[in-house]
Design a protein around this motif. Sequence first.
Motif: not given
Length: 122
Positions: A10-19, A23-27, A47-49, A53-60
């Motif tokens: 089991t490995k932890t998958f880390n991901y971050s993206f700006p709000t 742009k300086d604040v990251f999820f 499933r992760i999205i 509850r990640i916004p639809v406009f970020l999905e692609d």
Amino acid sequence: MTTESAQKVTKTFNYSFPTCTNKDVFFKLEVPVDIPYDGSSGELVQRIIKMFRIPVFLEDGIIKNWEKSFKDNVLEYAEQKGSSDEEVFAAAYHKLVHSPALDTIMQVESSYANTVMSSAEQ
């Protein structure tokens, strides 16, 4: 070694993206994933999205980035299933050496070498 007998890690998958507002604040997301993963990476991303509850406009953009990152991460830890280039070459060479066509190939190669040498001397 079969996939049933292989130990899962089991490995932890880390991901971050700006709000979208700053742009300086990251999820930052941390998702534990079993390696090797037997399912579809695209379905896991969906499933992760939904789970976070990640916004639809970020999905692609996120799906493409996550899928690439996930595949790269899995390749790093997963067992290689295909043959390496060295193994393929060794098998082909072994088959050729023990083939009845070896004499014919050697005779043709020798005639080519003689032709090249006689052309070079002229």
